[in-house]
Design an enzyme around this catalytic site. Sequence first.
Site, mmCIF file in Angstrom:
data_model
loop_
_atom_site.group_PDB
_atom_site.id
_atom_site.type_symbol
_atom_site.label_atom_id
_atom_site.label_comp_id
_atom_site.label_asym_id
_atom_site.label_seq_id
_atom_site.Cartn_x
_atom_site.Cartn_y
_atom_site.Cartn_z
ATOM 1 N N GLY A 151 28.075 31.148 40.762
ATOM 2 C CA GLY A 151 29.101 31.730 39.788
ATOM 3 C C GLY A 151 30.039 32.587 40.197
ATOM 4 N N GLY B 195 37.116 32.058 47.345
ATOM 5 C CA GLY B 195 37.512 33.302 46.398
ATOM 6 C C GLY B 195 38.335 34.354 47.038
ATOM 7 N N SER B 196 37.958 35.861 46.677
ATOM 8 C CA SER B 196 38.659 36.970 47.206
ATOM 9 C C SER B 196 37.775 38.047 47.432
ATOM 10 N N GLY C 148 45.387 52.607 41.214
ATOM 11 C CA GLY C 148 46.095 51.399 40.669
ATOM 12 C C GLY C 148 45.916 51.221 39.158
ATOM 13 N N GLY D 129 46.463 48.251 37.642
ATOM 14 C CA GLY D 129 46.497 46.971 37.357
ATOM 15 C C GLY D 129 45.444 46.689 36.341
ATOM 16 N N GLU E 299 40.945 48.023 32.769
ATOM 17 C CA GLU E 299 39.649 47.458 32.154
ATOM 18 C C GLU E 299 38.450 48.523 32.452
ATOM 19 N N GLU F 298 49.244 55.310 39.972
ATOM 20 C CA GLU F 298 50.016 54.211 40.072
ATOM 21 C C GLU F 298 51.172 54.372 41.036
ATOM 22 N N ASP G 52 41.218 31.594 44.314
ATOM 23 C CA ASP G 52 41.797 32.708 44.883
ATOM 24 C C ASP G 52 42.287 32.740 46.127
ATOM 25 N N HIS H 135 45.278 32.254 6.291
ATOM 26 C CA HIS H 135 45.458 33.628 5.709
ATOM 27 C C HIS H 135 44.092 34.298 5.299
HETATM 28 P P1 FAD Z 1 35.242 33.548 43.368
HETATM 29 O O1 FAD Z 1 34.462 33.562 42.263
HETATM 30 O O2 FAD Z 1 35.342 34.637 44.476
HETATM 31 O O3 FAD Z 1 33.776 32.501 44.229
HETATM 32 C C1 FAD Z 1 33.916 32.546 45.453
HETATM 33 C C2 FAD Z 1 32.301 32.111 46.086
HETATM 34 O O4 FAD Z 1 32.501 31.494 47.314
HETATM 35 C C3 FAD Z 1 31.411 33.612 46.071
HETATM 36 O O5 FAD Z 1 30.211 32.942 45.329
HETATM 37 C C4 FAD Z 1 31.034 33.590 47.531
HETATM 38 O O6 FAD Z 1 29.797 33.971 47.814
HETATM 39 C C5 FAD Z 1 31.299 32.147 48.233
HETATM 40 N N1 FAD Z 1 31.514 32.329 49.480
HETATM 41 C C6 FAD Z 1 32.689 32.825 50.073
HETATM 42 N N2 FAD Z 1 32.688 32.369 51.630
HETATM 43 C C7 FAD Z 1 31.604 31.542 51.591
HETATM 44 C C8 FAD Z 1 31.049 31.025 52.709
HETATM 45 N N3 FAD Z 1 31.703 30.843 54.034
HETATM 46 N N4 FAD Z 1 29.986 30.188 52.524
HETATM 47 C C9 FAD Z 1 29.407 30.132 51.494
HETATM 48 N N5 FAD Z 1 29.788 30.627 50.128
HETATM 49 C C10 FAD Z 1 30.925 31.532 50.323
HETATM 50 N N6 FAD Z 1 39.552 36.451 36.115
HETATM 51 C C11 FAD Z 1 39.947 36.234 34.676
HETATM 52 O O7 FAD Z 1 40.283 35.054 34.473
HETATM 53 N N7 FAD Z 1 39.255 36.623 33.639
HETATM 54 C C12 FAD Z 1 38.642 38.087 33.860
HETATM 55 O O8 FAD Z 1 38.270 38.433 32.844
HETATM 56 C C13 FAD Z 1 38.494 38.328 35.103
HETATM 57 N N8 FAD Z 1 37.841 39.587 35.230
HETATM 58 C C14 FAD Z 1 37.644 40.101 36.474
HETATM 59 C C15 FAD Z 1 36.952 41.445 36.796
HETATM 60 C C16 FAD Z 1 36.633 41.916 37.807
HETATM 61 C C17 FAD Z 1 35.867 43.044 38.017
HETATM 62 C C18 FAD Z 1 37.015 41.143 39.182
HETATM 63 C C19 FAD Z 1 36.845 41.570 40.442
HETATM 64 C C20 FAD Z 1 37.707 39.767 38.915
HETATM 65 C C21 FAD Z 1 37.933 39.322 37.479
HETATM 66 N N9 FAD Z 1 38.434 38.115 37.470
HETATM 67 C C22 FAD Z 1 38.974 37.632 36.298
HETATM 68 C C23 FAD Z 1 39.011 37.450 38.735
HETATM 69 C C24 FAD Z 1 38.249 36.050 38.772
HETATM 70 O O9 FAD Z 1 36.995 36.673 39.059
HETATM 71 C C25 FAD Z 1 38.575 35.397 39.923
HETATM 72 O O10 FAD Z 1 40.049 35.006 39.914
HETATM 73 C C26 FAD Z 1 37.660 34.057 40.148
HETATM 74 O O11 FAD Z 1 36.283 34.349 40.389
HETATM 75 C C27 FAD Z 1 38.061 33.264 41.298
HETATM 76 O O12 FAD Z 1 37.402 32.080 41.284
HETATM 77 P P2 FAD Z 1 37.112 31.255 42.645
HETATM 78 O O13 FAD Z 1 36.045 30.161 42.645
HETATM 79 O O14 FAD Z 1 38.420 31.195 43.600
HETATM 80 O O15 FAD Z 1 36.312 32.522 43.784
HETATM 81 P P1 NAI Z 2 46.175 44.309 40.336
HETATM 82 O O1 NAI Z 2 47.110 43.417 41.344
HETATM 83 O O2 NAI Z 2 46.170 43.853 38.989
HETATM 84 O O3 NAI Z 2 46.960 45.883 40.185
HETATM 85 C C1 NAI Z 2 46.757 46.782 41.353
HETATM 86 C C2 NAI Z 2 47.672 47.867 41.075
HETATM 87 O O4 NAI Z 2 47.449 49.055 42.232
HETATM 88 C C3 NAI Z 2 49.239 47.589 40.965
HETATM 89 O O5 NAI Z 2 49.723 48.137 39.670
HETATM 90 C C4 NAI Z 2 49.459 48.102 42.042
HETATM 91 O O6 NAI Z 2 51.078 48.523 42.043
HETATM 92 C C5 NAI Z 2 48.844 49.137 42.477
HETATM 93 N N1 NAI Z 2 48.933 49.904 43.605
HETATM 94 C C6 NAI Z 2 48.715 49.016 44.837
HETATM 95 N N2 NAI Z 2 48.579 50.000 45.948
HETATM 96 C C7 NAI Z 2 48.524 51.141 45.474
HETATM 97 C C8 NAI Z 2 48.320 52.512 46.094
HETATM 98 N N3 NAI Z 2 48.204 52.610 47.378
HETATM 99 N N4 NAI Z 2 48.298 53.561 45.159
HETATM 100 C C9 NAI Z 2 48.338 53.280 43.902
HETATM 101 N N5 NAI Z 2 48.580 52.079 43.213
HETATM 102 C C10 NAI Z 2 48.705 51.043 44.051
HETATM 103 O O7 NAI Z 2 44.695 44.334 41.071
HETATM 104 P P2 NAI Z 2 43.297 44.593 40.299
HETATM 105 O O8 NAI Z 2 43.414 45.578 39.176
HETATM 106 O O9 NAI Z 2 42.688 45.287 41.492
HETATM 107 O O10 NAI Z 2 42.766 43.508 40.114
HETATM 108 C C11 NAI Z 2 42.464 42.309 41.141
HETATM 109 C C12 NAI Z 2 42.850 41.088 40.437
HETATM 110 O O11 NAI Z 2 41.565 40.671 39.632
HETATM 111 C C13 NAI Z 2 43.850 40.967 39.469
HETATM 112 O O12 NAI Z 2 45.188 40.596 39.858
HETATM 113 C C14 NAI Z 2 43.445 39.706 38.666
HETATM 114 O O13 NAI Z 2 43.989 38.770 38.942
HETATM 115 C C15 NAI Z 2 42.004 39.845 38.676
HETATM 116 N N6 NAI Z 2 41.359 40.323 37.427
HETATM 117 C C16 NAI Z 2 41.745 39.619 36.248
HETATM 118 C C17 NAI Z 2 41.003 40.232 35.013
HETATM 119 C C18 NAI Z 2 41.434 39.561 33.900
HETATM 120 O O14 NAI Z 2 42.061 38.476 33.941
HETATM 121 N N7 NAI Z 2 41.209 40.214 32.750
HETATM 122 C C19 NAI Z 2 40.262 41.485 35.090
HETATM 123 C C20 NAI Z 2 40.159 41.919 36.325
HETATM 124 C C21 NAI Z 2 40.573 41.387 37.429
#
Ligand code: FAD
Ligand code: NAI
Length: 465
Positions: free
Chosen positions: A38, A144-145, A180, A182, A187, A203, A312, A444
């Site tokens: 996941g 991913g990231s 930050g 963001g 959230e 920020e 990612d 509605h």
């Molecule tokens: P990931 O989900 O990062 O999965 C990568 C997987 O690869 C991991 O399981 C990792 O263990 C595995 N992996 C990495 N390298 C290796 C390797 N060499 N060998 C084997 N396995 C490996 N996005 C939304 O759209 N809605 C949201 O509400 C949302 N909320 C978020 C909240 C938080 C706190 C965070 C941090 C992120 C959130 N995101 C949200 C962003 C979302 O999680 C990512 O965009 C998404 O998970 C990316 O999917 P991915 O499949 O590219 O990689």
């Molecule tokens: P973000 O890119 O959304 O926000 C980072 C913020 O930090 C920006 O506003 C930036 O200007 C600021 N910043 C950067 N360097 C800084 C510094 N040195 N000091 C102060 N502020 C600074 O990144 P965030 O919130 O970490 O989330 C990462 C990614 O995860 C998002 O871009 C999004 O793609 C994903 N995500 C998506 C969610 C959703 O879809 N609901 C929920 C959570 C994460």
Amino acid sequence: MTYDLTVIGTGPGGYVCAIRAAQLGMKVAVVEKWPTFGGTCLNIGCIPSKALLHASELYEEAGHGFAAMGIKVMGPKLDLPAMMKFKDEGVDGNVKGVAFLFKKNKIDAFIGHGKITAPGKIEVKGADGKTQTVETKNIVIATGSDVARLKGIEIDEKRIVSSTGALALEKVPANLLVVGAGVIGLELGSVWRRLGAKVTVVEFLDRILPGMDLEVARQFQRMLQKQGMTFKLSSKVTAIDSSGKILKASVEPAAGGAAETIEADVALISIGRVPYTEGLGLAELGVTMERGRVVIDQHFATNVPGIYAIGDVIAGPMLAHKAEDEGIAVAEMLAGEAGHVNYDAIPNVIYTFPEVASVGKTEEELKQAGIAYSVGKFPFTANGRAKVNRTTDGFVKILSDAKTDRVLGVHIVGADAGTMISEATVAMEFGGAAEDIARTCHPHPTLSEAVKEAALAVAKRPIHM
Ligand code: FAD
Ligand code: NAI
């Protein structure tokens, strides 16, 4: 045996890609280094954060909103360990669901860190140090990231935390510093404010939520301030002293100048995420990278034959649904079908209260591109359902092409904005006009009528305003 496809990483990009490929008749394997499937989304991202957002929203509602509806509650009490258990159970259900889907689709899973040693060969190293080699015709990188770090500030996941630590704090911090403004900062900042923390968000830019429509971001900031969040814009955290019981953060104006100290019990570093490719062997293979991201062509192919990448780890918004759609598209392309992702219609939602949701272009982007557009706006104060529910904060804004009326962008701040944005996304996917939304019958009384009214407002004929 040789697999048709092996996907490295089982986040929303990887697991969806594997399932779609199996549906199309391929023999598929996945490689995952974590003990559960996941990826970020299900384990430490979307799912646990939404569980805490849901629970903390109800906690706040029980404390402040119920009485007005005639429901008397004797001061709701927080049981944080139970709330964390609720979150963990939600995660568990989701990650087990992926394991079930792998079995159902006859997808083999290799648990361990994957390294591509040559095109068609992946070495998987398990936690016990043992390695095995997977042979495969095609490889999709879906790794991913990871958290972006601030130079000189060490994340210990206890007091100085990333989102991962912020999803598992053992007690409510009296003062939470969020670095930050963001998506993650707002959230998770909302979660801990609702549970009792005093939240200060620092920020770097002069606005919150860069990339979102500026008018939406400004109004949303005011709503968060009314809820009690404090913002320090155009500022940067340069150091955090963690030697004492209380953290001392040095905060400077973004342009430089005298530093002030902000004290906090916990600091959340949420300044973005970076693509993760550690130990994958990409440099040795000569895979082209740009600023840490894997470079791909229109078919998700890297410059090395048989190696593809999605999610990612490539360019574009770091969103689960974007990764999923790319996973499906690349699987379909590998099967000889026509996969496709429309990057102009990827919705973006922030799951705070109220929610913020958008799809397509912002006003700033349209201005910069020199595109003439019309604006239709409708506030939730004029929506019947929002009035009875007392969720009147926010508005819907529709931007359409001034000549053709084609919808170019929709921005919503308001309760349930994340659900409502889907109709705008569908309209955009079909090349729809504001007039099409305006002439579509909406049920509605629902909040979605505000979307219809905003579409009517594009043609200057809203009914309820
Ligand atoms: P990931 O989900 O990062 O999965 C990568 C997987 O690869 C991991 O399981 C990792 O263990 C595995 N992996 C990495 N390298 C290796 C390797 N060499 N060998 C084997 N396995 C490996 N996005 C939304 O759209 N809605 C949201 O509400 C949302 N909320 C978020 C909240 C938080 C706190 C965070 C941090 C992120 C959130 N995101 C949200 C962003 C979302 O999680 C990512 O965009 C998404 O998970 C990316 O999917 P991915 O499949 O590219 O990689
Ligand atoms: P973000 O890119 O959304 O926000 C980072 C913020 O930090 C920006 O506003 C930036 O200007 C600021 N910043 C950067 N360097 C800084 C510094 N040195 N000091 C102060 N502020 C600074 O990144 P965030 O919130 O970490 O989330 C990462 C990614 O995860 C998002 O871009 C999004 O793609 C994903 N995500 C998506 C969610 C959703 O879809 N609901 C929920 C959570 C994460």
